[in-house]
Scaffold this active site. Structure first.
Site, PDB file in Angstrom:
ATOM      1  N   ASN A   1       0.832  -1.213   0.000  1.00  0.00           N
ATOM      2  CA  ASN A   1       0.000   0.000   0.000  1.00  0.00           C
ATOM      3  C   ASN A   1       0.867   1.263   0.000  1.00  0.00           C
ATOM      4  OD1 ASN A   1      -2.183  -1.864   0.701  1.00  0.00           O
ATOM      5  ND2 ASN A   1      -1.162  -1.898   2.689  1.00  0.00           N
TER       6      ASN A   1
ATOM      7  N   HIS B   1      11.137  -6.137  -1.113  1.00  0.00           N
ATOM      8  CA  HIS B   1      10.111  -6.390  -2.130  1.00  0.00           C
ATOM      9  C   HIS B   1       9.006  -5.331  -2.054  1.00  0.00           C
ATOM     10  CE1 HIS B   1       7.577  -9.100  -4.670  1.00  0.00           C
ATOM     11  NE2 HIS B   1       6.589  -8.513  -4.006  1.00  0.00           N
ATOM     12  N   GLU B   2       8.466  -5.133  -0.867  1.00  0.00           N
ATOM     13  CA  GLU B   2       7.352  -4.168  -0.743  1.00  0.00           C
ATOM     14  C   GLU B   2       7.845  -2.756  -1.034  1.00  0.00           C
ATOM     15  OE1 GLU B   2       4.719  -5.738  -0.767  1.00  0.00           O
ATOM     16  OE2 GLU B   2       5.459  -7.643   0.031  1.00  0.00           O
TER      17      GLU B   2
ATOM     18  N   GLU C   1       4.624  -8.254 -10.064  1.00  0.00           N
ATOM     19  CA  GLU C   1       5.174  -9.242  -9.129  1.00  0.00           C
ATOM     20  C   GLU C   1       6.440  -9.927  -9.651  1.00  0.00           C
ATOM     21  OE1 GLU C   1       4.462  -9.053  -6.246  1.00  0.00           O
ATOM     22  OE2 GLU C   1       2.447  -8.207  -6.153  1.00  0.00           O
TER      23      GLU C   1
END
Ligand code: TRP
Ligand code: ZN
Length: 881
Positions: A270, A302-303, A325
């Site tokens: 987010n 990653h995020e 992804e």
């Protein structure tokens, strides 16, 4: 299904949205009896769709209180309400829609939309959870600017967070307070997030390369503040790395992470408010293993990397999921390789691909990196989309070279910043920047199945030429009986008799160039002729695992042993040993199946002994090279998987190696057993993995000395890596001390939920014959929580996915147990229930008896009333296979 068979959605049916939403103003009023959400949406017709069309908003499990258009309330005949939609048949070209809805997050066990975890409110909107918060056009190509006001009781929920910048806050009547957040970047609704709770922040700062000062905060439940250091360090390293390697800077003044205990997946990107499973944040050496530390570093990265690959440039539709992804996994893999041992990282990534993605690619749920249709999008957050998708990105990198790839990335951002795009747009940026034709390459997005390469080599002594012949086939998969040849890089070197790389010159080239070449495969059969080759070489093929394929080459055992000792490519040095290991273990499997006596070749024992003797030189690499190919990977190499014979063969080999090399395992364990100060650098991790591998071999024949060592390590070490390794070995043994050790561990850690997960996992993966009974009993243990995904994955998931010999027991009891649990969890949390179904989707890879047993369970599942679309899709596709 109660609503009839759920319908599939098709990629080819994509059409732009009828309407666009430019602004979203949310007011979220959190109260114990219910939550009220007021949404004011600035809507207009989409110029890309001609003519006035009804506005169809998505919404699920919402109680509609009111609807107004441009301030005018609509009566019940002004709209059409159904369980999944709110339709306004007639609206102006441009208008403001205001809806008020009520929800009950406290009853939401699916952990999608707005829900409660440990008493705190949080959200999970990807993929289609925003429709459970308010009526909206819930698709990623509808991008809007969000303002969010959160109001809640101040004492219970002192922290109120959403995306973007905090632009206001204050107290309200009755002990309540509010905060207003504004996100300046347009975003799809799946990136919306909101958190309200009693949380503590660990704070730090990062100055970007252009001088922006970013406040970093990690929010955790009180008491966990001392477990955030590693996550915070990982975040700062990720921010610096993305600037250095891709020139990408963070774009806001705040970056928040919230760690929650109840979360279906690893974490969620987010915008400026990442929400994490606590598993990927909380760590101290006493509570977390080296694997956990590396997992945290990778997932935090990653995020964070999603901020550019996913958020600034997002997906047009969910078929394009791998656009964000696959690319982001590739980026986090590169990052981890730079932070730790690159060779070990590559080996582990390939192991993961082979043990999880390859089986998926040959099962009932096989799908391309860009699926063509789905029933439930949550079923497509898969190893294929993520990990095979990352391999596809890696192939662009190999084909274009590091610089060409970077130019492609720059062009991608230049063209598409702020847009919702497709995998074709990404491929076009790469093709244009690299000046290459990637038309055939794009088959990687549409063809499922793991390609198979067969390579033969011929040396012509008189002509001094070496010719490689490469044949490729792609196996049929559900719905795709016929495949075309793929374009892929086959990175190749040739080793001379002295073990050194030969300079490579292909026929037609003026001069030799390099010792590793990117050979490009495009045809079903291709030849490559090397000239000026002084003696018969040994080829080193598919270096670095340059394409996600199964490779068979006509190499002798002697060739492979030679590669193990000499290959300059560390991945292939490891791989040569694995190929040898697979040959030997599959030979043992065949011996078991036909009742022949078992023997482990002396040459193999000698080769392992040599690696072990040299282990001090590179412990991290030795720890990888000394692990025999895993049971799941061995299964992928068989026409019909025989899980019991595979287990027996591998255990026989382990016992034999334990016995024949006993003194060396002992000596190497002892050499590393001293309590060095704890650090998570690659070298220290490597030493611990080698030490624990030695202990595992010693415990393959658990004599009193081995058991003594395990118990000593269990009680004596302060690092969870060592403690859990010892406990795992004890729990899998018949040693009388095992129950005491398990009890002592539980007693020591019963207040730490993540550590208790490890305790469940150790028991669920034990090879002891009574494991299923034990797992059943643990379902009733006070620490087990059926609503907590981490607990379910640690006990039920670990048994089904991580204990083949017990799960596939010949009486079929493992299958019945799994089906029972799926049916119990499905009404609460369909995503988790569906994730447990993975093993059933491999049904056709097993013998007729097991297939019949699995079919019985699958039929029982599909016949269950009110099944979720998630579980229905996997069960019905598994039955069709
Ligand atoms: N986008 C997330 C990631 O890859 C994945 C994710 C987190 C997710 N939670 C989810 C996907 C829930 C589907 C449902 O980092
Ligand atoms: Zn992701």
């Amino acid at each position: 299904m109660d609503k009839g068979t759920p319908k599939a959605i098709h990629l080819t049916a994509y059409r732009p949205s009828t309407h666009l939403i430019d602004t979203v103003d949310l007011h979220v009023d959190l109260r114990e009896e219910a939550t009220t959400v007021r949404a004011r949406l600035g809507i207009r017709q989409n110029p890309a769709r001609a003519g006035a069309e009804p506005l169809v908003l998505d919404g699920q499990r919402l109680e509609l209180v009111s609807v107004t258009v441009d301030g005018v309330p609509l009566g019940p005949d002004g709209y059409i309400l159904s369980p999944d939609h709110l339709t306004l048949p007639d609206t102006p070209d441009t208008f403001v829609l205001e809806t008020v809805v009520r929800t009950r997050p406290q009853d939401n066990m699916a952990l999608e939309g707005l829900y409660k975890s440990s008493g705190n409110y949080c959200t999970q909107c990807e993929a289609e959870g925003f429709r459970k918060i308010t009526y909206f056009i819930d698709r990623p190509d509808v991008m809007a600017r969000y303002t969010t006001v959160i109001e809640a009781e101040k004492a219970r929920y002192p922290v109120l967070l959403s995306n973007g910048n905090l632009v206001g806050s204050g107290d309200a009547a009755d002990g309540r307070h509010w905060a207003k957040w504004e996100d300046p970047f347009p975003k799809p609704c799946y990136l919306f997030a909101l958190v309200a709770g009693d949380l503590r922040a660990v704070e730090d700062r990062f100055r970007t390369r252009s001088g922006r000062d970013v406040a970093l905060r990690i929010y955790v439940e009180p008491g966990n503040e001392d477990k955030c250091d590693h996550a915070m360090r990982s975040l700062k390293k990720s921010m610096a790395w993305d600037e250095e390697v891709y020139g990408l800077e963070y774009d806001l003044d705040i970056f928040n992470i919230v760690a929650v205990s109840d979360f279906n997946m690893g974490a969620m990107e987010n915008k400026s408010l990442n929400v994490f499973n606590t598993k990927y944040i909380l760590a101290r050496p006493e509570t977390a293993t080296d694997g956990d530390f590396l997992g945290i570093e990778a997932v935090v990265a990653h995020e964070y990397f999603h901020n550019w690959t996913g958020n600034r440039v997002t997906c047009r539709d969910w078929f394009q999921l791998s656009l964000k992804e696959g690319l982001t996994v590739f980026r986090d893999q590169q990052f981890s390789a730079d932070m730790n041992s690159a060779a070990v990282k590559r080996i582990q990534d390939v192991q993961g691909l082979r043990t999880v993605q390859f089986p998926e690619d040959s099962g009932a749920m096989a799908h391309p990196v860009r699926p063509e249709s789905y029933v439930e999008i949550n079923n497509f957050y898969t190893p294929t989309v993520y990990n095979k998708g990352a391999e596809v990105i890696r192939m662009y990198h190999t084909l274009l070279g590091a610089e060409g790839f970077r130019r492609g990335m720059d062009l991608y951002f230049q063209r598409h910043d702020g847009q919702a795009v497709t995998c074709d747009d990404f491929a076009a940026a790469m093709a244009d920047a690299g000046g290459v034709d990637l038309t055939q390459f794009k088959l990687w997005y549409s063809q499922a199945g793991t390609p198979e390469l067969r390579v033969t080599g011929e040396y012509d002594e008189a002509a001094r030429t070496y010719r490689l012949t490469v044949r490729q086939t792609v196996p049929p998969t559900p719905g795709q009986p016929d495949k075309m040849p793929m374009h892929m890089p086959l990175v190749t070197g040739l080793l001379g008799p002295d073990g050194k790389d030969l300079p490579l010159r292909l026929a037609g080239e003026a001069a030799p160039g390099g010792t590793s070449r990117v050979l490009e495969l495009r045809a079903a059969e291709q030849r490559f002729e090397f000239v000026d080759v002084p003696a018969r070489p040994v080829p080193s093929l598919l270096r670095g695992f340059s394409a996600p394929v199964k490779l068979t080459a006509d190499l002798t055992d002697a060739d492979l042993t030679f590669l193990t000792a000499n290959d300059s490519d560390p991945f292939n040095r490891w791989e040569a040993g694995q190929v040898l290991g697979v040959r030997i273990l599959l030979g043992l499997v065949a011996d078991i199946q036909s009742g022949r006596p078992l023997a482990l070749p002396d040459g193999f024992v000698g080769a392992m002994g040599a690696v072990l003797g040299d282990a001090g030189h590179d412990p991290a690499f030795a720890a990888q090279a000394l692990v025999l190919p895993g049971e799941s990977y061995l299964g992928t190499q068989m026409a019909v998987i025989d899980p019991i014979a595979i287990h027996e063969a591998r255990e026989f080999a382990r016992r034999t190696l334990a016995e024949r090399l006993r003194d060396r395992w002992l000596a190497t364990h002892r050499a590393h057993a001293g309590n060095e100060p704890f650090s998570v650098d690659a070298a220290a991790i490597g030493r611990r993995s080698l030490k624990n591998l030695c202990l595992a071999y010693l415990m393959a024949r658990p004599d009193p000395e081995a058991v003594g060592l395990a118990i000593g390590q269990f009680h004596g070490s302060r690092a969870m890596t060592d403690v859990i390794a010892a406990l795992q070995l004890l729990a899998g043994s018949d040693a009388p001390e095992r129950e005491d050790a398990l009890a002592a561990f539980y007693d020591r850690w019963k207040d730490d939920r993540l550590v208790v997960d490890k305790w469940f996992n150790v028991q669920a993966t034990s090879h002891r014959p009574d494991t299923l009974d034990r797992v059943r009993a643990l379902l009733d243990h006070p620490a087990f929580e059926i609503r907590n995904p981490n607990k379910v994955y640690s006990l039920i998931g670990a048994f089904a996915g991580g204990n083949p010999v017990r799960f596939h027991a010949t009486d079929g009891a493992g299958y019945a147990f799994l089906a029972d649990q799926v049916l119990r969890i499905d009404p609460m949390n369909p995503q988790v229930a569906s994730r447990l179904m993975g093993q059933f989707s491999r049904i056709r890879r097993y013998d007729a008896t097991r297939q019949a047993q699995m079919r019985t369970q699958l039929e029982r599942i599909v016949a269950t009333p009110a099944l979720s679309p998630d579980v229905f899709e996997v069960a019905s596709k598994s039955l069709e296979a």
